[in-house]
Enzyme design. Structure first.
Site, PDB file in Angstrom:
ATOM      1  N   ASP A  20       0.842  -1.186   0.000  1.00 25.52           N
ATOM      2  CA  ASP A  20       0.000   0.000   0.000  1.00 25.52           C
ATOM      3  C   ASP A  20       0.880   1.239   0.000  1.00 25.52           C
ATOM      4  OD1 ASP A  20      -3.276   0.330   0.881  1.00 25.52           O
ATOM      5  OD2 ASP A  20      -2.012   2.122   0.843  1.00 25.52           O
ATOM      6  N   SER A  27       4.468   2.293  -5.123  1.00 22.37           N
ATOM      7  CA  SER A  27       3.345   2.777  -5.919  1.00 22.37           C
ATOM      8  C   SER A  27       3.216   1.869  -7.133  1.00 22.37           C
ATOM      9  CB  SER A  27       3.595   4.209  -6.386  1.00 22.37           C
ATOM     10  OG  SER A  27       2.655   4.570  -7.385  1.00 22.37           O
ATOM     11  N   ASN A  77      -5.630  -4.807  -6.517  1.00 19.13           N
ATOM     12  CA  ASN A  77      -6.731  -4.136  -5.831  1.00 19.13           C
ATOM     13  C   ASN A  77      -6.544  -2.627  -5.710  1.00 19.13           C
ATOM     14  OD1 ASN A  77      -9.073  -4.132  -3.711  1.00 19.13           O
ATOM     15  ND2 ASN A  77      -7.343  -3.196  -2.632  1.00 19.13           N
ATOM     16  N   SER A  88     -15.219  -3.194 -12.007  1.00 22.87           N
ATOM     17  CA  SER A  88     -16.300  -2.514 -11.290  1.00 22.87           C
ATOM     18  C   SER A  88     -17.541  -2.441 -12.161  1.00 22.87           C
ATOM     19  CB  SER A  88     -15.855  -1.091 -10.928  1.00 22.87           C
ATOM     20  OG  SER A  88     -16.940  -0.322 -10.456  1.00 22.87           O
ATOM     21  N   TYR A 143     -12.724   6.442 -14.059  1.00 22.99           N
ATOM     22  CA  TYR A 143     -12.746   5.200 -13.281  1.00 22.99           C
ATOM     23  C   TYR A 143     -13.382   4.068 -14.097  1.00 22.99           C
ATOM     24  CZ  TYR A 143     -13.886   2.233  -9.185  1.00 22.99           C
ATOM     25  OH  TYR A 143     -14.018   1.204  -8.289  1.00 22.99           O
ATOM     26  N   GLY A 144     -14.511   4.367 -14.751  1.00 22.12           N
ATOM     27  CA  GLY A 144     -15.198   3.351 -15.547  1.00 22.12           C
ATOM     28  C   GLY A 144     -14.370   2.867 -16.718  1.00 22.12           C
ATOM     29  N   LYS A 158     -11.636   0.634 -15.364  1.00 15.61           N
ATOM     30  CA  LYS A 158     -12.147  -0.646 -14.863  1.00 15.61           C
ATOM     31  C   LYS A 158     -12.590  -1.569 -15.998  1.00 15.61           C
ATOM     32  CE  LYS A 158     -11.650  -0.353 -10.403  1.00 15.61           C
ATOM     33  NZ  LYS A 158     -10.572  -1.165  -9.784  1.00 15.61           N
ATOM     34  N   ALA A 170     -18.822  -2.817  -2.351  1.00 18.02           N
ATOM     35  CA  ALA A 170     -18.422  -2.842  -0.945  1.00 18.02           C
ATOM     36  C   ALA A 170     -18.306  -1.432  -0.404  1.00 18.02           C
ATOM     37  CB  ALA A 170     -17.090  -3.575  -0.779  1.00 18.02           C
ATOM     38  N   ALA A 171     -18.580  -1.283   0.880  1.00 19.18           N
ATOM     39  CA  ALA A 171     -18.441   0.002   1.552  1.00 19.18           C
ATOM     40  C   ALA A 171     -17.012   0.151   2.044  1.00 19.18           C
ATOM     41  CB  ALA A 171     -19.417   0.083   2.721  1.00 19.18           C
ATOM     42  N   ARG A 180     -13.513   3.343   2.112  1.00 16.50           N
ATOM     43  CA  ARG A 180     -13.254   4.797   2.081  1.00 16.50           C
ATOM     44  C   ARG A 180     -13.734   5.399   0.768  1.00 16.50           C
ATOM     45  NH1 ARG A 180      -7.226   6.370   2.783  1.00 16.50           N
ATOM     46  NH2 ARG A 180      -7.009   4.693   1.267  1.00 16.50           N
TER      47      ARG A 180
END
Length: 303
Positions: free
Chosen positions: A38, A73, A100, A152, A165-166, A169, A197-198, A200
């Site tokens: 991370d 990174s 991920n 996603s 983002y789309g 993904k 998922a929930a 951040r």
């Protein structure tokens, strides 16, 4: 049949919190040695610290598991290569890669800076490319590998304010399609997880009761199946709130119209038939589209 990962080594990116953390904890709990990667930035990709990832490593070790921390990174291929080398130096193999890591830079397309578009694609898509590229020769040499891409519903089906983002993904689904074909002969299975998922990254987007149902742990079983020895190949598993589905990119039977000056008009008139989903297929590779089209043309011309 019990799924366990004894003797297996896993790298999980973006594992300092949220879904990645749950992936790392679950793999370790079932016997895997885990690299907890991370960068430690916020949801927008700003900042960096290995403290969150180190806390996950400490939790795994406290439970009797084996884990090491890494702060690379995923946008930096040299750093990713060093992470993989660190893994090999420590445990001598890499069996599982869970791509991920991700960030958000949400805005409507009209208001979105191109820099924000590029960065999101760089983290999600190129990050997965870098990690997959770094482990690929190792998995080929050992004739074993399991790679999980995180796609996603925003990529598969679209979502307002997430053009960057789309796009990233959906690109991961395309990457998975080809890598799953190329890796098959070396027992490298590549799949996609589409989580709801929930974390951040979803705080403030959903009501509290919904967020509670969408705990990240409810997505993890799909990842464990895709990381296991009996994993499927070339599959997009959707998961959320304890429910699991599979998404397919399909091909309708369509119609053969030939090529004449009025083909555009005839195609417009035939769109209902072209889009009819009855008898649609899930092609085994991109060549299937050409095979279908050429086959129709040959029949039409008496071939």
């Amino acid at each position: 049949m019990s799924i366990d990962f004894k003797g297996r080594v896993a790298i999980v990116t973006g594992a300092g919190g949220g879904l990645g953390k749950q992936h790392a904890l679950a793999l370790a709990a079932r016997g895997a040695k885990v690299v907890v990667n991370d960068l430690g930035g916020d949801v927008h990709g700003v900042g960096g610290s290995v403290s969150a990832a180190q806390a996950v490593v400490d939790e795994i070790r406290a439970a009797g598991g084996e884990a090491i921390v890494n702060g690379a990174s995923v946008t930096d291929f040299a750093a990713v290569q060093a992470m993989v080398q660190q893994t090999m130096d420590t445990w001598g193999r890499v069996d599982i890669l869970v791509n991920n890591a991700g960030i958000l830079r949400d805005k409507s397309f009209a208001k979105m800076d191109l820099a924000d578009f590029r960065l999101v694609v760089d983290v999600h898509l190129m990050g997965a490319v870098h990690c997959s590229k770094a482990v690929w020769p190792i998995m080929q040499a050992q004739n074993y590998g399991r790679i999980v891409m995180t796609t996603s519903s925003s990529g598969l089906y679209g979502n307002f304010g997430q053009a960057n983002y789309g796009a990233a993904k959906m690109a991961l689904a395309g990457l998975m399609q080809t890598l799953s074909i190329e890796g098959e002969k070396n027992n490298i299975r590549v799949n996609c997880l589409a989580p709801t998922a929930a974390t951040r990254m979803t705080e403030g987007l959903m009501p509290e009761a919904v967020l509670k149902a969408l705990e990240p742990q409810a997505v993890v079983p799909a990842m464990l199946v895709m990381a296991s020895e009996d994993a499927p190949n070339r599959t997009i598993i959707c998961a959320g709130a304890g429910s699991f589905e599979v998404a397919h990119i399909t091909l309708t039977q369509g119609v053969h119209l030939g090529l004449t000056p009025d083909t555009p008009e005839r195609l417009a008139a035939a769109l209902a038939q072209v889009t009819d989903r009855q008898g649609e297929t899930v092609p085994l590779s991109g060549a299937a589209q050409g095979t279908l089209e050429v086959g129709k043309a040959m029949v039409a011309h008496g071939g």
